[in-house]
Design an enzyme around this catalytic site. Structure first.
Site, mmCIF file in Angstrom:
data_model
loop_
_atom_site.group_PDB
_atom_site.id
_atom_site.type_symbol
_atom_site.label_atom_id
_atom_site.label_comp_id
_atom_site.label_asym_id
_atom_site.label_seq_id
_atom_site.Cartn_x
_atom_site.Cartn_y
_atom_site.Cartn_z
ATOM 1 C CE LYS A 32 39.204 42.982 30.854
ATOM 2 N NZ LYS A 32 38.586 43.114 32.169
ATOM 3 C CB CYS A 35 29.263 45.974 36.672
ATOM 4 S SG CYS A 35 29.522 44.231 36.485
ATOM 5 N NE ARG A 92 32.118 41.835 38.937
ATOM 6 C CZ ARG A 92 32.915 42.144 37.909
ATOM 7 N NH1 ARG A 92 32.442 42.824 36.896
ATOM 8 N NH2 ARG A 92 34.193 41.800 37.928
ATOM 9 C CG ASP A 110 35.901 36.495 32.367
ATOM 10 O OD1 ASP A 110 36.979 36.923 32.795
ATOM 11 O OD2 ASP A 110 34.812 36.682 32.954
ATOM 12 N NE ARG A 141 35.399 48.022 31.025
ATOM 13 C CZ ARG A 141 34.843 47.764 32.211
ATOM 14 N NH1 ARG A 141 33.534 47.758 32.337
ATOM 15 N NH2 ARG A 141 35.584 47.511 33.260
HETATM 16 C C1 EPZ Z 1 37.717 38.922 38.014
HETATM 17 O O1 EPZ Z 1 36.673 39.707 38.582
HETATM 18 C C2 EPZ Z 1 37.787 39.341 36.554
HETATM 19 N N1 EPZ Z 1 38.107 40.757 36.470
HETATM 20 C C3 EPZ Z 1 36.454 39.051 35.865
HETATM 21 O O2 EPZ Z 1 36.603 39.354 34.484
HETATM 22 C C4 EPZ Z 1 36.143 37.561 36.001
HETATM 23 O O3 EPZ Z 1 34.871 37.309 35.431
HETATM 24 C C5 EPZ Z 1 36.133 37.174 37.479
HETATM 25 O O4 EPZ Z 1 37.406 37.515 38.077
HETATM 26 C C6 EPZ Z 1 35.893 35.691 37.696
HETATM 27 O O5 EPZ Z 1 36.853 34.945 37.021
HETATM 28 C C7 EPZ Z 1 39.386 41.161 36.660
HETATM 29 O O6 EPZ Z 1 40.273 40.365 36.923
HETATM 30 C C8 EPZ Z 1 39.631 42.626 36.547
HETATM 31 P P1 EPZ Z 1 35.570 37.494 41.721
HETATM 32 P P2 EPZ Z 1 36.468 39.715 40.186
HETATM 33 O O7 EPZ Z 1 35.970 38.332 42.884
HETATM 34 O O8 EPZ Z 1 37.774 39.692 40.872
HETATM 35 C C9 EPZ Z 1 31.586 37.228 44.204
HETATM 36 C C10 EPZ Z 1 36.066 40.311 32.442
HETATM 37 O O9 EPZ Z 1 35.140 40.052 31.666
HETATM 38 N N2 EPZ Z 1 32.357 37.983 45.223
HETATM 39 O O10 EPZ Z 1 36.216 36.165 41.534
HETATM 40 O O11 EPZ Z 1 35.516 40.798 40.518
HETATM 41 C C11 EPZ Z 1 31.203 38.108 43.039
HETATM 42 O O12 EPZ Z 1 29.998 38.778 43.308
HETATM 43 C C12 EPZ Z 1 35.790 40.402 33.924
HETATM 44 O O13 EPZ Z 1 37.278 40.472 32.113
HETATM 45 C C13 EPZ Z 1 31.791 38.215 46.484
HETATM 46 O O14 EPZ Z 1 30.672 37.779 46.759
HETATM 47 O O15 EPZ Z 1 35.753 38.299 40.378
HETATM 48 C C14 EPZ Z 1 31.074 37.152 41.890
HETATM 49 O O16 EPZ Z 1 29.760 36.612 41.896
HETATM 50 C C15 EPZ Z 1 34.313 40.258 34.251
HETATM 51 N N3 EPZ Z 1 32.490 38.936 47.397
HETATM 52 C C16 EPZ Z 1 32.078 36.056 42.221
HETATM 53 O O17 EPZ Z 1 32.393 36.212 43.612
HETATM 54 C C17 EPZ Z 1 33.742 39.438 47.130
HETATM 55 O O18 EPZ Z 1 34.341 40.084 48.011
HETATM 56 C C18 EPZ Z 1 33.354 36.149 41.412
HETATM 57 O O19 EPZ Z 1 33.964 37.345 41.756
HETATM 58 C C19 EPZ Z 1 34.291 39.198 45.857
HETATM 59 C C20 EPZ Z 1 33.584 38.464 44.918
#
Ligand code: EPZ
Length: 423
Positions: free
Chosen positions: A22, A118, A123, A308, A400
């Site tokens: 996904k 969410c 996020r 995850d 999802r």
């Molecule tokens: C991706 O989300 C995945 N989703 C998430 O999977 C996964 O948990 C996550 O990566 C971490 O591995 C998809 O790929 C669609 P991040 P993403 O940006 O890109 C902070 C699932 O269950 N952050 O690495 O949103 C954020 O708040 C989902 O399949 C900032 O502060 O993850 C979080 O605490 C859930 N500023 C941390 O980094 C930003 O600009 C990780 O976020 C971006 C992120």
């Protein structure tokens, strides 16, 4: 809204096919916007998030043909007739922000709703935005939207991420492929989904080096062409179903499973008592210890233990012969499955980002509620081992990210069915 009823106590045996990822597909689909020629994705999973991304791309003027039951997505992006990603779609799925970089890179303009938080955390997308500004984008945040412009196109730059954000890495990698000159992105995410995206972009003619390491170097090109790309196996679904034979004391082969996709998770599962064997067709898992062994887990960016898979591991450790400590370092609110597991007899203490799980000898089935995608599957895993019947409500969360859960689990002997909520 449907619910899923699980009657626990059966050791699961047989084979479970693992679908395409996904979280790879949700970045590969927006990558199609980088070219006027079609991008075809094979091994795509048939999930509600993919249908939401399809809806978003169509709202921008793309044509998306979903073939072979959603397995193949043919995305035509000859022209983008609308550069605005509306809130009513973006609020349903945060990954919608991933159309921002590609649209900017291709047409120099984009208006994308801020995704909002969410259940598992605020996020923010600040790293996406500061990275795009480093590439020369002019951003104006107003009325809940990012209004982005790149007059004269994006320009290559050196940008170091404050945190190895997966989504920000994907957005900036895609944007940099069409930027003028060289872009060096430092402290980037190294997840397999990033490696898969780089492979697809390279097939489209992009010039990229370093995927899977903490530095990406991209030489911008004038145009990208179409391609056909096979979506990588879903390592989170793989890890999830590796727990099924462990928690029920059975033996299951996960078809298409590759150990390299789940190395750190596999080491923890072996410490908990699993025997994991790579076969020609996948990964075979069975429990070799009398009881599940306690292990401590800290979630980290790849190649660390995946956030995850934290909820699923917690479900397993509720039945361990001792105490385990799980530390969630990626998201600020990702223990919502704990109170639901406690309803089933689990003994868990949550303090901030740390959950201490005191293993119990058995769980008892109970009515529980899914709160987010990975929490929902952890309740089903617990239900597979619990005595009696577990009823999981709000299973739209599951749809999802998990394709055909009931079919895949009943295929290895689980007593599981899906019924309408009011039944
Ligand atoms: C991706 O989300 C995945 N989703 C998430 O999977 C996964 O948990 C996550 O990566 C971490 O591995 C998809 O790929 C669609 P991040 P993403 O940006 O890109 C902070 C699932 O269950 N952050 O690495 O949103 C954020 O708040 C989902 O399949 C900032 O502060 O993850 C979080 O605490 C859930 N500023 C941390 O980094 C930003 O600009 C990780 O976020 C971006 C992120």
């Amino acid at each position: 809204m449907d619910k899923i009823i699980v009657k626990g106590g059966t050791g699961l045996n047989g084979q479970i096919p693992i679908s395409g990822a996904k979280n790879a597909c949700l970045t590969l689909m927006p990558a199609a916007l980088l070219s006027e020629e079609p991008l075809t994705l094979t091994n795509a999973p048939s999930l509600s998030d993919i249908r939401t991304m399809t809806q978003l791309l169509e709202s921008l003027g793309c044509e998306v043909a979903s073939l072979q039951g959603g397995r193949v997505l043919a995305i035509g992006t000859e022209r983008i007739s609308n550069h605005k990603a509306d809130y009513d779609i973006v609020r349903k799925m945060r990954a919608s922000i991933l159309v921002l970089g590609p649209m900017l890179a291709r047409d120099g303009e984009a208006v994308v709703s801020l995704p909002g938080g969410c259940a598992i955390g605020a996020r923010p997308v600040d790293i996406h935005l500061t990275g795009l500004e480093a590439l020369g984008a002019e951003l104006d945040l107003r009325d809940g939207y990012v209004h982005a412009k790149a007059t004269g196109g994006l320009k290559g730059a050196v940008y170091t991420m404050p945190f190895a954000s997966v989504g920000a890495t994907e957005n900036l990698l895609m944007a940099a492929t069409l930027a003028k000159g060289t872009t060096v992105l430092k402290n980037v995410a190294r997840e397999p989904e990033i490696v898969d995206l780089a492979k697809c972009l390279r097939a489209m003619g992009a010039n990229i080096e370093g995927e899977g390491t903490e530095t990406l170097t991209i030489e911008g090109v004038d145009k990208l062409h179409g391609a056909t790309h096979q979506v990588v196996t879903d390592r989170i679904e793989l890890g999830t179903y590796m727990i099924a034979p462990m928690i029920t004391n059975g033996e299951v082969e996960l078809l298409g499973g590759r150990r390299d996709l789940v190395e750190s998770f596999s080491q923890k599962l072996e410490a908990a008592g699993a025997e994991i064997t790579q076969t020609d067709t996948g990964l075979r898992v069975k429990r070799v210890s009398e009881r599940i062994q306690p292990v401590d887990v800290v979630t980290e960016v790849h190649p660390g233990f995946p956030t995850d898979l934290q909820a699923q591991m917690m479900a397993l450790l509720t039945l361990a012969d001792g105490t385990s400590v799980l530390e969630e370092r990626i998201f600020e609110n990702r223990f919502m499955h704990a109170p639901e597991l406690q309803r089933m007899g689990a003994n868990i203490e949550v303090h901030g980002g740390t959950a201490t799980v005191h293993g119990v000898s058995k769980l008892k089935g109970a009515p529980v509620m899914a709160t987010d995608l990975r929490a929902s599957i952890s309740l089903i895993l617990a239900g597979l081992a619990a005595e009696g019947e577990t009823v999981v409500s709000r299973v739209y969360h599951l749809d999802r990210g998990y394709e055909h859960v009931v079919r895949k689990l009943s295929g290895v002997g689980a007593n599981i069915e899906r019924v309408p909520e009011n039944q």
